[in-house]
Design a protein around this motif. Structure first.
Motif, PDB file in Angstrom:
ATOM      1  N   THR A  53      91.476  62.287  36.935  1.00 30.35           N
ATOM      2  CA  THR A  53      91.145  63.716  36.869  1.00 30.35           C
ATOM      3  C   THR A  53      92.104  64.496  35.970  1.00 30.35           C
ATOM      4  N   ASP A  54      92.978  63.806  35.246  1.00 30.20           N
ATOM      5  CA  ASP A  54      93.950  64.430  34.326  1.00 30.20           C
ATOM      6  C   ASP A  54      94.847  65.442  35.030  1.00 30.20           C
ATOM      7  N   SER A  82      93.004  61.668  46.743  1.00 26.50           N
ATOM      8  CA  SER A  82      91.634  61.887  46.270  1.00 26.50           C
ATOM      9  C   SER A  82      90.961  63.011  47.051  1.00 26.50           C
ATOM     10  N   ARG A  83      91.172  63.047  48.355  1.00 25.91           N
ATOM     11  CA  ARG A  83      90.576  64.093  49.183  1.00 25.91           C
ATOM     12  C   ARG A  83      91.118  65.466  48.816  1.00 25.91           C
ATOM     13  N   VAL A  84      92.412  65.538  48.512  1.00 25.58           N
ATOM     14  CA  VAL A  84      93.013  66.814  48.111  1.00 25.58           C
ATOM     15  C   VAL A  84      92.421  67.277  46.782  1.00 25.58           C
ATOM     16  N   LEU A  85      92.276  66.364  45.825  1.00 34.47           N
ATOM     17  CA  LEU A  85      91.750  66.733  44.509  1.00 34.47           C
ATOM     18  C   LEU A  85      90.319  67.261  44.604  1.00 34.47           C
ATOM     19  N   VAL A  86      89.524  66.704  45.525  1.00 39.09           N
ATOM     20  CA  VAL A  86      88.157  67.190  45.703  1.00 39.09           C
ATOM     21  C   VAL A  86      88.163  68.582  46.336  1.00 39.09           C
ATOM     22  N   GLU A  91      84.293  69.601  41.408  1.00 42.72           N
ATOM     23  CA  GLU A  91      83.804  68.811  40.272  1.00 42.72           C
ATOM     24  C   GLU A  91      84.488  67.447  40.200  1.00 42.72           C
ATOM     25  N   ASN A  92      85.674  67.332  40.785  1.00 40.41           N
ATOM     26  CA  ASN A  92      86.383  66.039  40.790  1.00 40.41           C
ATOM     27  C   ASN A  92      85.619  64.985  41.578  1.00 40.41           C
ATOM     28  N   ILE A  95      83.778  62.514  39.541  1.00 41.44           N
ATOM     29  CA  ILE A  95      84.646  61.550  38.848  1.00 41.44           C
ATOM     30  C   ILE A  95      85.133  60.469  39.814  1.00 41.44           C
ATOM     31  N   LEU A  96      85.535  60.874  41.023  1.00 42.30           N
ATOM     32  CA  LEU A  96      86.185  59.961  41.965  1.00 42.30           C
ATOM     33  C   LEU A  96      85.200  59.127  42.774  1.00 42.30           C
ATOM     34  N   LYS A  97      84.028  59.680  43.077  1.00 42.23           N
ATOM     35  CA  LYS A  97      83.069  58.983  43.932  1.00 42.23           C
ATOM     36  C   LYS A  97      82.593  57.660  43.322  1.00 42.23           C
TER      37      LYS A  97
END
Length: 128
Positions: A53-54, A82-86, A91-92, A95-97
């Motif tokens: 996610t840069d 990952s949960r925090v970024l979402v 929109e993350n 990318i992560l899913k």
């Protein structure tokens, strides 16, 4: 932005992840993550969601992790990050899913059965 708190789990490892704005410092159990996870493979797992996610230098991350082994702990931290970024940016999720970083791995160690050496060792075969 306040501190965001999420939990990641893997096997018996539980990671509490606290993310705030910063310069990209990652502290695991009061140590730098490179000192806590010495192998490059585990360090990559920690940074995987941030790199996708840069956001590698955008946040300071503090982690309390306990239980399980070193690999389970690294994967629990990865899930928490990952949960925090979402939560920060929905929109993350797109990318992560597809990378499988938002899925909690349900596999656990099977318990040992009584009268046996291990969980899946067969009983002694006897024709009579």
């Amino acid at each position: 932005m306040d501190t965001i708190h999420k939990i990641g789990r893997r096997k018996t490892a539980v990671a509490r992840v606290y993310v705030s704005e910063g310069k990209g410092n990652i502290v695991v159990n009061k140590k730098d993550y490179k000192d806590y996870f010495t192998t490059p493979h585990l360090q990559y797992k920690i940074m995987q969601a941030l790199n996708l996610t840069d956001n590698a230098e955008a946040f300071d991350i503090k982690v309390n992790v306990f239980g399980g082994g070193i690999t389970g702990q690294a994967e629990a931290i990865r899930l928490g990050i990952s949960r925090v970024l979402v939560e920060l940016n929905p929109e993350n999720r797109t990318i992560l899913k597809p990378e499988g970083l938002l899925t909690r791995d349900p596999r656990m160690v099977e318990r040992k059965k009584f009268g046996q050496k291990k969980a899946r060792k067969k009983f002694q075969f006897s024709k009579r």
